[in-house]
Design an enzyme around this catalytic site. Sequence first.
Site, PDB file in Angstrom:
ATOM      1  N   CYS A  69      27.337  44.258  48.222  1.00  0.00           N
ATOM      2  CA  CYS A  69      27.136  42.855  48.630  1.00  0.00           C
ATOM      3  C   CYS A  69      26.313  42.724  49.908  1.00  0.00           C
ATOM      4  O   CYS A  69      25.896  41.624  50.265  1.00  0.00           O
ATOM      5  CB  CYS A  69      28.481  42.170  48.790  1.00  0.00           C
ATOM      6  SG  CYS A  69      29.581  42.474  47.405  1.00  0.00           S
ATOM      7  N   HIS A 107      27.660  36.145  52.326  1.00  0.00           N
ATOM      8  CA  HIS A 107      27.907  36.648  50.971  1.00  0.00           C
ATOM      9  C   HIS A 107      29.034  35.801  50.378  1.00  0.00           C
ATOM     10  O   HIS A 107      30.044  35.544  51.034  1.00  0.00           O
ATOM     11  CB  HIS A 107      28.303  38.127  51.037  1.00  0.00           C
ATOM     12  CG  HIS A 107      28.976  38.611  49.798  1.00  0.00           C
ATOM     13  ND1 HIS A 107      28.436  38.407  48.542  1.00  0.00           N
ATOM     14  CD2 HIS A 107      30.159  39.260  49.602  1.00  0.00           C
ATOM     15  CE1 HIS A 107      29.252  38.912  47.643  1.00  0.00           C
ATOM     16  NE2 HIS A 107      30.302  39.423  48.246  1.00  0.00           N
ATOM     17  N   ASN A 114      31.198  35.352  42.656  1.00  0.00           N
ATOM     18  CA  ASN A 114      30.671  36.412  43.524  1.00  0.00           C
ATOM     19  C   ASN A 114      29.611  37.190  42.745  1.00  0.00           C
ATOM     20  O   ASN A 114      29.933  37.877  41.771  1.00  0.00           O
ATOM     21  CB  ASN A 114      31.839  37.309  43.935  1.00  0.00           C
ATOM     22  CG  ASN A 114      31.430  38.476  44.816  1.00  0.00           C
ATOM     23  OD1 ASN A 114      30.259  38.799  44.927  1.00  0.00           O
ATOM     24  ND2 ASN A 114      32.412  39.129  45.412  1.00  0.00           N
TER      25      ASN A 114
HETATM   26  S1  B82 Z   1      42.473  38.409  47.742  1.00  0.00           S
HETATM   27  O1  B82 Z   1      42.829  39.571  48.468  1.00  0.00           O
HETATM   28  O2  B82 Z   1      43.124  38.324  46.477  1.00  0.00           O
HETATM   29  N1  B82 Z   1      42.852  37.109  48.623  1.00  0.00           N
HETATM   30  C1  B82 Z   1      42.684  37.260  50.020  1.00  0.00           C
HETATM   31  C2  B82 Z   1      43.938  37.696  50.665  1.00  0.00           C
HETATM   32  C3  B82 Z   1      43.027  35.871  47.991  1.00  0.00           C
HETATM   33  C4  B82 Z   1      43.233  34.693  48.880  1.00  0.00           C
HETATM   34  C5  B82 Z   1      40.744  38.378  47.570  1.00  0.00           C
HETATM   35  C6  B82 Z   1      40.133  37.734  46.492  1.00  0.00           C
HETATM   36 BR1  B82 Z   1      41.163  36.799  45.196  1.00  0.00          BR
HETATM   37  C7  B82 Z   1      38.741  37.747  46.341  1.00  0.00           C
HETATM   38  C8  B82 Z   1      37.958  38.390  47.277  1.00  0.00           C
HETATM   39  C9  B82 Z   1      38.569  39.017  48.358  1.00  0.00           C
HETATM   40  C10 B82 Z   1      37.784  39.715  49.384  1.00  0.00           C
HETATM   41  O3  B82 Z   1      38.304  39.919  50.459  1.00  0.00           O
HETATM   42  N2  B82 Z   1      36.535  40.101  49.050  1.00  0.00           N
HETATM   43  C11 B82 Z   1      35.613  40.874  49.780  1.00  0.00           C
HETATM   44  C12 B82 Z   1      35.873  41.326  51.065  1.00  0.00           C
HETATM   45  C13 B82 Z   1      34.975  42.143  51.756  1.00  0.00           C
HETATM   46  C14 B82 Z   1      33.795  42.490  51.143  1.00  0.00           C
HETATM   47  C15 B82 Z   1      33.488  42.021  49.877  1.00  0.00           C
HETATM   48  C16 B82 Z   1      34.387  41.205  49.199  1.00  0.00           C
HETATM   49  C17 B82 Z   1      34.007  40.713  47.849  1.00  0.00           C
HETATM   50  O4  B82 Z   1      34.862  40.205  47.110  1.00  0.00           O
HETATM   51  O5  B82 Z   1      32.818  40.833  47.500  1.00  0.00           O
HETATM   52  C18 B82 Z   1      39.960  39.000  48.484  1.00  0.00           C
END
Ligand code: B82
Length: 325
Positions: free
Chosen positions: A112, A252, A282
């Site tokens: 990303c 991103h 995404n």
């Molecule tokens: S999650 O962990 O399920 N969450 C946050 C606690 C939901 C509220 C989650 C979800 Br659903 C989708 C994406 C992320 C996330 O943190 N994504 C990323 C973080 C760092 C780098 C890239 C990404 C990405 O999804 O591309 C968390």
Amino acid sequence: MFSSKIVGFESYVPANIVTNDDLSKIVETSDEWIYTRTGISKRCLSTNENTSDFAINVGKKLIENSNISAEDIDIVIVATITSDYLTPSTACIVQGAIGAKNALAFDINVACSGFVYALSIADKFLKSGIYKNAIVIGAETLSKLLDWSDRSTCVLFGDGSGGVLLTACEDYNSIIAEDLKANGVSWQTITGGKLNNNNPFIKEEIQKDNFYLQMNGREVFNFATKTVPKSINTILEKANITLDDIKYIVPHQANSRIVEVVAKKLKVSLDKFYLNLQTYGNTSAASIPIALAEMSEKGLLQKGDKIIITGFGAGLTWASMLIQI
Ligand code: B82
């Protein structure tokens, strides 16, 4: 002394739109669950096109809508983690299809953060004075990397592509400051596309890792919310400006909750962030250039505007850049 000027923004996404309700017929999920946790309502998913098809469309549009001919393109870089083939690169397929017969071409794999890394690389080529015009594209078909029975990941991603045309310039500089970093110690928090060893000399049963994209949501969320505000502040310090000088931050498009925390930490209104993950999900390396093309189309990017783009993802990697339109 040469610097890089961005002279075009374009995007292309597949026509097939898949809503959260559509997904709830495939896996145990709901529009409410997906939207409240991610901010995503729908995404485009490819039915018949691969990553190079998206990227070719973007490359053609960049040339058509500029006064630069295909033969004058010197560089084609595609940022992708979902190329059609491991070899040749998607960039070579694009280079051939758009008639950029004088260009060098290669892919980069920085998930990303890939588009921002690619832009930085192209900028250094142009600053060398050796090359004049570069096409930089982020393109992904993430749908082929997803486990469609895993409701925690398959609802998050979309397919598509975006890109920019850069030209070497002596009196205008679009790329003012950057912060590109990696933390490979934490590579296991996001993985995908594992290719297992396979040859006749392997004696023992080897562990066959999952091919599909996997992500430790909580860990990557913490990484993003800690790293992105720091990286943006690094950029501001390097350029000796404040957030008041910035028209938009284009992150991103991973998750709206990440952006809410980042905005709070930076003490800046959420309105400063451009978000379109509601429509596209995404799209990894494609998410920032798709957003930029949409902003350009809407007239949100005016000459002289300063914006910050910030990518973060697998690697782990992150990359922020101050851009002057
Ligand atoms: S999650 O962990 O399920 N969450 C946050 C606690 C939901 C509220 C989650 C979800 Br659903 C989708 C994406 C992320 C996330 O943190 N994504 C990323 C973080 C760092 C780098 C890239 C990404 C990405 O999804 O591309 C968390």
